[in-house]
Design a protein around this motif. Structure first.
Motif: not given
Length: 256
Positions: A49-65
């Motif tokens: 991911a490039g610099p500033g990824i997630g600006t605006g709060g719209g990027v989230r990570a999820r998963g199990e194990n």
């Protein structure tokens, strides 16, 4: 370059807080992390991911194990390591396999073969160092110098002054900086200042003090900046788990 390790049994919609670096998530565990990029777009497995990824709060990570090594690369060296300019990422989350092909799978296997975080960090460092040595030429010396001035001042530098110091016009600095590092210099300065401020908030410092120390006009200015970058308030973002991997926020803790 900095690294941190994650082993999370149940990762539930972790907000990715913008950071002034190129971020690599190298996964190797039994599960597979999913990054929700907004607008229905997703990426699975290892990502860049490039610099500033997630600006605006719209990027989230999820998963199990989920098990992965997070690497934060200075945009100055990212081009050589990735064999692609940060500008090519265009603020998006990209599958590592799309950039590195089968090498991405080989790295996953090698990380899974070692048993300690120390060994994984050592392995990752060696792999990235080899890619850096074999990669394309570095960015312009003037661009690298401007980046160091921005980070060294924690974003508190005027772009006109930077241009004058390197002997370029403001337009030329904007063009070269944007094409080689992936974001304009003024936005880079705002992102670096935000990053410093938000980690100070996570360390428990009061918003008024953080605003003054980070060079914001006042506490309302800090509030607006945090809202623009994260979609949430300073009080809320201070408790974001994603910030906990940084020694600035948690100086008494080692790498997880």
């Amino acid at each position: 370059m900095t690294m941190a390790g994650f082993r999370v049994r149940d990762l539930d919609a972790l907000r990715m807080v913008p950071h002034p670096a190129v971020t690599l998530l190298l996964e190797f565990g039994a599960g597979s992390p999913v990054v929700d990029c907004g607008a229905g777009r997703q990426q699975r497995g290892s990502i860049v991911a490039g610099p500033g990824i997630g600006t605006g709060g719209g990027v989230r990570a999820r998963g199990e194990n989920v098990e992965c090594v997070q690497v934060r690369l200075s945009p100055v060296i990212a081009r050589a390591v990735l064999a692609a300019s940060p500008a090519d990422l265009d603020g998006a989350v990209v599958s590592l396999e799309d950039l590195w092909g089968r090498d991405a799978s080989r790295i996953r296997d090698r990380l899974g073969d070692v048993s300690s975080w120390r060994d994984r960090f050592t392995l990752t460092d060696a792999l990235l160092a080899r890619r850096h040595e074999a990669g394309p030429p570095p960015v312009d010396a003037e661009v690298a110098w401007a980046w160091r001035r921005i980070t060294g001042s924690r974003g508190r530098v005027r772009i006109d002054e930077l241009a004058a110091e390197v002997g370029w016009s403001r337009k030329r600095l904007w063009s070269r900086f944007r094409s080689q590092l992936g974001l304009p210099p003024k936005h880079a300065a705002k992102l670096v200042r935000f990053d410093h401020a938000v980690h100070c908030l996570a360390a428990g410092r009061g918003a008024a003090r953080v605003a003054a120390d980070a060079g914001y006009a006042d506490q309302s200015h800090l509030h607006r900046d945090v809202m623009a970058f994260t979609g949430t308030t300073p009080a809320t973002v201070a408790d974001e788990p994603f910030l906990a991997v940084d020694p600035l926020a948690w100086p008494s803790r080692g790498k997880p």
